[in-house]
Design an enzyme around this catalytic site. Structure first.
Site, mmCIF file in Angstrom:
data_model
loop_
_atom_site.group_PDB
_atom_site.id
_atom_site.type_symbol
_atom_site.label_atom_id
_atom_site.label_comp_id
_atom_site.label_asym_id
_atom_site.label_seq_id
_atom_site.Cartn_x
_atom_site.Cartn_y
_atom_site.Cartn_z
ATOM 1 N N GLU A 12 6.766 6.090 -9.451
ATOM 2 C CA GLU A 12 5.374 5.917 -9.029
ATOM 3 C C GLU A 12 4.984 6.967 -7.993
ATOM 4 O OE1 GLU A 12 4.906 1.064 -9.517
ATOM 5 O OE2 GLU A 12 5.563 1.894 -7.598
ATOM 6 N N ASP B 158 -3.610 -4.854 -18.756
ATOM 7 C CA ASP B 158 -2.609 -3.879 -19.207
ATOM 8 C C ASP B 158 -2.751 -3.448 -20.662
ATOM 9 O OD1 ASP B 158 -1.443 -4.041 -16.643
ATOM 10 O OD2 ASP B 158 -0.285 -5.795 -17.249
ATOM 11 N N LEU C 197 -3.803 -6.861 -7.704
ATOM 12 C CA LEU C 197 -3.286 -7.967 -8.508
ATOM 13 C C LEU C 197 -4.345 -8.824 -9.207
ATOM 14 C CD1 LEU C 197 -0.348 -9.140 -6.226
ATOM 15 C CD2 LEU C 197 -0.341 -7.492 -8.117
ATOM 16 N N GLY D 164 0.767 -1.238 0.000
ATOM 17 C CA GLY D 164 0.000 0.000 0.000
ATOM 18 C C GLY D 164 0.795 1.284 0.000
ATOM 19 N N THR D 165 2.054 1.246 -0.412
ATOM 20 C CA THR D 165 2.829 2.492 -0.415
ATOM 21 C C THR D 165 2.255 3.488 -1.420
ATOM 22 O OG1 THR D 165 4.458 1.543 -1.930
ATOM 23 C CG2 THR D 165 4.979 1.469 0.436
ATOM 24 N N ASN D 166 1.826 3.025 -2.580
ATOM 25 C CA ASN D 166 1.215 3.942 -3.544
ATOM 26 C C ASN D 166 -0.129 4.450 -3.039
ATOM 27 O OD1 ASN D 166 3.028 4.350 -5.719
ATOM 28 N ND2 ASN D 166 2.638 2.284 -6.441
ATOM 29 N N HIS E 266 1.302 0.612 -13.915
ATOM 30 C CA HIS E 266 2.037 -0.601 -14.258
ATOM 31 C C HIS E 266 3.534 -0.279 -14.216
ATOM 32 C CE1 HIS E 266 2.455 -4.575 -15.987
ATOM 33 N NE2 HIS E 266 3.393 -4.070 -16.781
#
Length: 187
Positions: A173, A144, A84, A12-14, A103
């Site tokens: 990111e 994607d 995912l 969950g860093t993004n 991505h």
């Protein structure tokens, strides 16, 4: 204020970066984080910022359960940030051009099922690529393959490892994902 729903499966860093960005830049707010992983660190990160979380199973994602929860929120944008699972058609149909994904490669290279995280970074290193980067794209019914909104590349050195590539990608990111989300919400 515009509403963002974030889907994440892991650390969950993004997701946290997006939450923090919009706490400062008040055009939008992350109103919920959805995850398919009851052990995901993203749950703790969301709670630390008082953002409600929804934990669901793959079956709940595929039936109408998750869609109904999203519809109650009525988000302006759905953001996949390290999510995912393949996103279901029933949600994509309800929110055309309102679901985006990040991505960790320059699509169409290194995209598709099974291409995520360290799998991509190892492939980039194994193929001795001179550059890699990030792609932010709309989500469609194929992994994607949605229209690309933004790409940013980074040069690679012959000494780069999958781990150093991951660090370079993470920096991109963290810098660009919230900015592109903001730009989309302002359009």
């Amino acid at each position: 204020m515009k509403k963002i729903v974030v889907f994440a499966s892991g650390s969950g860093t993004n997701a946290e970066n997006i939450i923090q960005y919009f706490k400062k830049n008040k055009i939008a707010k992350v109103v919920s984080v959805f995850t398919n992983n009851a052990a995901a660190k993203v749950i703790e990160r969301a709670k630390n910022h008082q953002v409600p979380t929804e934990i669901f199973s793959k079956n709940e994602l595929l039936d109408r359960n998750v869609l109904q929860k999203i519809q109650k929120i009525a988000p302006d944008l759905i953001v996949l940030a390290g999510f995912l699972l393949k996103f279901p058609d029933n949600i994509i149909e309800k929110y055309p051009n309102k679901i985006i994904n990040i991505h960790p490669a320059l699509l169409p290279n290194y995209g598709g099922k099974g291409m995520y995280g360290m799998h991509i970074h190892r492939a980039v290193v194994d193929n001795k690529e001179k550059e890699t980067g990030i792609s932010i794209h709309f989500v469609n019914e194929h992994y994607d393959e949605g229209a690309i909104i933004f790409q940013k590349s980074v040069a690679l050195e012959s000494t780069d490892t999958a781990e150093t590539v991951a660090e370079k990608i993470h920096e991109l990111e963290q810098k660009y994902f919230p900015e592109i989300i903001s730009r989309l919400l302002e359009e």
